[in-house]
Motif scaffolding. Sequence first.
Motif, PDB file in Angstrom:
ATOM      1  N   GLU A 135      -6.252   9.166   4.851  1.00 20.62           N
ATOM      2  CA  GLU A 135      -5.206   9.561   3.910  1.00 20.62           C
ATOM      3  C   GLU A 135      -5.701   9.467   2.467  1.00 20.62           C
ATOM      4  O   GLU A 135      -5.453  10.361   1.654  1.00 20.62           O
ATOM      5  CB  GLU A 135      -3.954   8.684   4.088  1.00 20.62           C
ATOM      6  N   GLU A 179      -8.084  12.295   1.775  1.00 19.37           N
ATOM      7  CA  GLU A 179      -7.425  13.585   1.546  1.00 19.37           C
ATOM      8  C   GLU A 179      -6.832  13.659   0.146  1.00 19.37           C
ATOM      9  O   GLU A 179      -6.942  14.693  -0.532  1.00 19.37           O
ATOM     10  CB  GLU A 179      -6.339  13.805   2.600  1.00 19.37           C
ATOM     11  N   ARG A 180      -6.217  12.575  -0.306  1.00 19.45           N
ATOM     12  CA  ARG A 180      -5.668  12.568  -1.671  1.00 19.45           C
ATOM     13  C   ARG A 180      -6.777  12.734  -2.706  1.00 19.45           C
ATOM     14  O   ARG A 180      -6.633  13.479  -3.679  1.00 19.45           O
ATOM     15  CB  ARG A 180      -4.899  11.273  -1.924  1.00 19.45           C
ATOM     16  N   ARG A 226      -9.988  14.796  11.064  1.00 20.13           N
ATOM     17  CA  ARG A 226      -9.968  13.371  11.419  1.00 20.13           C
ATOM     18  C   ARG A 226     -11.076  13.004  12.406  1.00 20.13           C
ATOM     19  O   ARG A 226     -10.909  12.122  13.252  1.00 20.13           O
ATOM     20  CB  ARG A 226      -8.607  12.957  11.994  1.00 20.13           C
TER      21      ARG A 226
END
Length: 401
Positions: A322, A325-326, A357
Amino acid sequence: MAELPNAVGLVLWQEVRHLRDWAESPPPVRARLFSAPSREALAKQKEARAYAPELIGPLDTFAALRRDPLGISGADVGTACERVVEWAQEHDHAQAAIEWAEIAAMVDPANPKLANLAGRVTRNANLYDRSELWFKRGLGFARDQGMTVELIRGHLGYGTLCKEMGRVNGARHHLNAGANLAWREGPPSLAAEAQHDLCAMLIVRGHLAEAAERAQKALAWYPKSHHRIPFFAADVALMLVLGRHFLSAARLVRLVLRAVQQPSARATILALGARAFSGAGEPEESAVLRRRAVKLLDNHRGMEPVTRWHLADAQRLAGNWEVAEREAETALSVALDQNDREIERLTRILLKLIRTRKAAPLKTRGSRELQAFLNELAGRVSGWSPRRGDWPGPWGSNWAA
């Protein structure tokens, strides 16, 4: 030129307007272009000279042009403009450097040196279309006039532009042409830089075997004190990361960080180090370097797109999906804002990889040949100190593409 101090900005803005009118007018019109300056204009000139004494010589040349528009040569005016570009670059006035580099090439339109200068400055500002026009002019005039120095500069500059635009064949052609000419006609350092630039392009395009060949040539040709040795080593470290030789990359980054102090470049190398240590399975060391890179980014954003690309992949290699991705979305946004096409392309690829992933591939071991090359490079970086003084003529210290 809002980035400049008031008096300097106003005076240079007025001079650009005058020079543009002069460059675009035929001689009969030039003779009637300028009237005597007002008292207010003279006061601003005096204030600008006091603030930036390095500009006194160029401002004297421009004043002489206004007094006698037909009695001054384009070559003298172009040289004065070039000095303004140097001043703007030294003081980090990027927009002023662009405007003055282009006006320099306009007032002395057949001068390949000034066309190449305009090409470099606009390319470094990601103004690729304008840069391409200037480099084509520089190459054409250099070829017609038999100016080998500027022909080399033009090929290297245009090749670097092609590299940044992702034109692999164009980059190969121009960088090889510049390298071959430099090897025959100029110092080996020019040929080394061409091989280095070609190596860097091949790395991010995934041609790692050919990149390694170019890297070996560059190392063999670079003088020991060349100012680009630490940055060359950083590019090799990226090649190692992409080839999954993470521990070797991490060791090399440690050496490079001792040599590079420029904040924007240092932030990028710290982020590359975080990427290497993540891949090597050392998350604590990666986190330390990542925090140092982010802290530098707060005040030094000159290389932000590539720095954030490295930071995003460091998180991917650590399995922090996560966050990765940010980070990648931030890198993409910055690359789009700055028109950095290569990092935009690389970040889109990275985002697709993150969204699968899938765990990072296993680390690989290098060959004996690669290890021998890395040992030699590590020795060069460990013993590196920048050259003092100018390079011997006619290249000078600012020959770079």
